[in-house]
Design an enzyme around this catalytic site. Structure first.
Site, mmCIF file in Angstrom:
data_model
loop_
_atom_site.group_PDB
_atom_site.id
_atom_site.type_symbol
_atom_site.label_atom_id
_atom_site.label_comp_id
_atom_site.label_asym_id
_atom_site.label_seq_id
_atom_site.Cartn_x
_atom_site.Cartn_y
_atom_site.Cartn_z
ATOM 1 N N CYS A 55 0.805 -1.223 0.000
ATOM 2 C CA CYS A 55 0.000 0.000 0.000
ATOM 3 C C CYS A 55 0.840 1.275 0.000
ATOM 4 O O CYS A 55 0.289 2.375 -0.031
ATOM 5 C CB CYS A 55 -0.947 -0.019 1.191
ATOM 6 S SG CYS A 55 -1.918 -1.535 1.264
ATOM 7 N N HIS A 97 -2.659 7.645 6.429
ATOM 8 C CA HIS A 97 -2.933 6.329 5.841
ATOM 9 C C HIS A 97 -4.332 5.879 6.268
ATOM 10 O O HIS A 97 -5.102 5.414 5.445
ATOM 11 C CB HIS A 97 -1.857 5.340 6.290
ATOM 12 C CG HIS A 97 -1.933 4.020 5.609
ATOM 13 N ND1 HIS A 97 -1.866 3.886 4.235
ATOM 14 C CD2 HIS A 97 -2.066 2.759 6.103
ATOM 15 C CE1 HIS A 97 -1.961 2.599 3.918
ATOM 16 N NE2 HIS A 97 -2.087 1.898 5.031
ATOM 17 N N GLU A 124 -0.713 4.947 13.853
ATOM 18 C CA GLU A 124 -0.383 6.136 13.067
ATOM 19 C C GLU A 124 -0.536 7.398 13.904
ATOM 20 O O GLU A 124 0.288 8.321 13.809
ATOM 21 C CB GLU A 124 -1.251 6.219 11.813
ATOM 22 C CG GLU A 124 -0.830 7.354 10.892
ATOM 23 C CD GLU A 124 -1.505 7.319 9.530
ATOM 24 O OE1 GLU A 124 -1.076 8.091 8.647
ATOM 25 O OE2 GLU A 124 -2.467 6.539 9.339
ATOM 26 N N LYS A 148 -9.637 7.687 2.784
ATOM 27 C CA LYS A 148 -10.088 6.296 2.617
ATOM 28 C C LYS A 148 -11.490 6.091 3.193
ATOM 29 O O LYS A 148 -12.152 5.106 2.857
ATOM 30 C CB LYS A 148 -9.111 5.337 3.297
ATOM 31 C CG LYS A 148 -7.773 5.176 2.591
ATOM 32 C CD LYS A 148 -6.908 4.141 3.288
ATOM 33 C CE LYS A 148 -5.562 3.951 2.596
ATOM 34 N NZ LYS A 148 -4.651 5.080 2.803
ATOM 35 N N HIS A 175 -9.835 1.609 0.450
ATOM 36 C CA HIS A 175 -8.381 1.464 0.388
ATOM 37 C C HIS A 175 -7.985 0.953 -0.990
ATOM 38 O O HIS A 175 -8.234 -0.206 -1.338
ATOM 39 C CB HIS A 175 -7.917 0.501 1.473
ATOM 40 C CG HIS A 175 -6.435 0.503 1.692
ATOM 41 N ND1 HIS A 175 -5.549 1.156 0.857
ATOM 42 C CD2 HIS A 175 -5.673 -0.082 2.649
ATOM 43 C CE1 HIS A 175 -4.319 0.982 1.293
ATOM 44 N NE2 HIS A 175 -4.373 0.233 2.386
ATOM 45 N N PHE A 225 1.794 -3.720 3.840
ATOM 46 C CA PHE A 225 2.181 -5.027 4.359
ATOM 47 C C PHE A 225 3.667 -5.265 4.065
ATOM 48 O O PHE A 225 4.165 -4.906 3.006
ATOM 49 C CB PHE A 225 1.369 -6.139 3.696
ATOM 50 C CG PHE A 225 -0.054 -6.244 4.167
ATOM 51 C CD1 PHE A 225 -0.528 -5.499 5.230
ATOM 52 C CD2 PHE A 225 -0.936 -7.113 3.542
ATOM 53 C CE1 PHE A 225 -1.838 -5.610 5.667
ATOM 54 C CE2 PHE A 225 -2.252 -7.236 3.970
ATOM 55 C CZ PHE A 225 -2.702 -6.478 5.030
#
Length: 417
Positions: free
Chosen positions: A165, A305, A316, A337, A342, A403
């Site tokens: 991502c 994010h 975050e 998002k 996402h 990831f």
């Protein structure tokens, strides 16, 4: 050495809330949710039955049926958003040195639909290997920048960034670095993803990563809400034309913003979970600030994010608190998002476009779907909940985490000659 300055001269977007940049922006500032029940396959046996799909995209109309069949959707999306960006930038490649124009493109997964279809067809057969000759070239993640370069005759650096991502933030940073080092005049950069299919939804369901709020898909993406239960899968593409300043001025280009920094880091912690203390996230934000020669006091808005996961959102915020200190109360934070879902490898580019337009228009897009405060978050933090906020913005930062512990953060500022 003295770095070249890098500016944004064109934008293109294909998103779950709009198939052009203007539609996307209008959707953002009006708090539109792109989530709905999935139409592309039968979800009867799936835990999650909704996603943020692209709507009204006609690949055959755009590419012609013959050419569309040769391309995975993630490449179709890339070509579509790039065509808008090229037109927006007013580019006539016949008048430019195409050996100094490159394409760096991000995708976290690449041609998942193609892979799924070919394997299913093989499994249904008698064991005889009958594969489409376009199977491999449709599937590989690097094929999107390849097709973009072929379409426009661009012979500069050409490759794909794959960091889950964070992929398209990495594509922007690599493009930025090539230009400011004087190794290219311009890049078509961004990312695309198309994982809303049986394998994509089923795979993320198996990880318990997706929201299962099937009773109310439109409100399922709830970053920083107490009742968030996972991210909502999205798809689409975002294209940003990055250009060396003097090159842009020489051709009379309009300039949206200036890119001034980028940071990269690794969590070095877990294959899918972020570091619980946000160590990698804090490191990447500091790295981007240092690269841009800024302090936290210079940032006005952070497009986070913010995936709407129970673990990801708190780490975050911990990282932002660590980096910004008391300045966290001065900045706006929002997660777009909450509206787009996402977009995985395309998220960084699509969210960078939101950040650039926030700069240009003086409007912070909201974090929608906030219903219940999470007591673990400081109530004085401005998450821009549920409605856009007008604000004079000079510098924005946009985060992407993937990831594998991949982190990438980019910084843009208002252009000043």
């Amino acid at each position: 050495m003295e770095f070249k300055r890098v500016v944004v001269t064109g934008l293109g977007a294909l998103t779950p809330i709009g198939n052009t940049v203007s539609e996307y922006w209008n959707g953002l500032i009006n708090g539109v949710s792109g989530a709905a029940f999935i139409k592309s396959f039968d979800t009867t046996h799936f835990k999650t039955k909704f996603a943020c799909e692209v709507k009204g995209f006609d690949a055959d109309g755009f590419l012609g049926r013959k050419d569309a069949r040769k391309l995975d959707p993630f490449v179709q999306y890339a070509l579509f958003s790039t065509e808008e960006a090229v037109k927006d930038a007013g580019l006539d490649f016949s008048k430019l040195d195409t050996s100094r124009i490159g394409v760096i493109w991000g995708s976290g997964i690449g041609g998942l639909k193609t892979f799924l279809d070919e394997v299913v067809n093989f499994a249904k057969g008698d064991g005889t290997p009958r594969f489409n000759p376009f199977f491999i070239p449709k599937m590989i993640a690097d094929i999107a920048p390849g097709h973009i370069s072929i379409k426009y005759g661009l012979r500069g650096p050409n490759f794909s960034t794959v960091s889950a991502c964070a992929s398209s933030n990495n594509s922007l940073i690599d493009s930025f670095n090539y230009i400011r080092l004087g190794k290219a005049n311009m890049f078509i950069s961004g990312g695309s993803e198309a994982i809303i299919n049986e394998a994509g939804i089923g795979g993320f369901n198996a990880m318990h990563a997706l929201s299962t709020r099937n009773d109310d898909p439109a409100t399922a993406s709830r970053p920083f809400d107490l009742d968030r239960d996972g991210f909502v899968a999205g798809e689409g593409a975002g294209t940003i034309i990055l250009e060396e300043l003097e090159h842009a001025k020489a051709r009379g280009a309009k300039i949206y913003a200036e890119m001034i920094g980028g940071g990269m880091s690794a969590d070095a912690y877990h294959m899918t979970a972020p570091h619980p203390d946000g160590l990698g996230a804090a490191l990447v934000m500091r790295s981007a600030l240092e690269d841009a020669n800024l302090t936290p006091a210079d940032i006005d808005y952070v497009n986070v994010h913010g995936t709407s996961t129970p673990i990801g959102d708190p780490q975050e915020i911990k990282a932002i608190q660590d980096v910004f200190g008391e300045d966290i109360y001065r900045i706006n934070i929002s997660s777009t998002k909450s509206m787009t879902g996402h977009l995985l490898g395309a998220a960084g580019a699509v969210e960078a476009i939101a950040s650039i337009l926030a700069l240009k228009n003086g409007i912070i897009p909201p974090t929608i779907n906030h219903f219940t405060d999470d007591p673990s978050f400081d109530p004085k933090i401005n998450f821009t909940f549920n409605a856009a906020q007008k604000r004079d913005i000079r510098i924005v930062q946009s985060n992407g985490f993937g990831f594998g512990g991949h982190n990438a953060s980019v910084i843009f500022k208002k252009y000043e000659d």
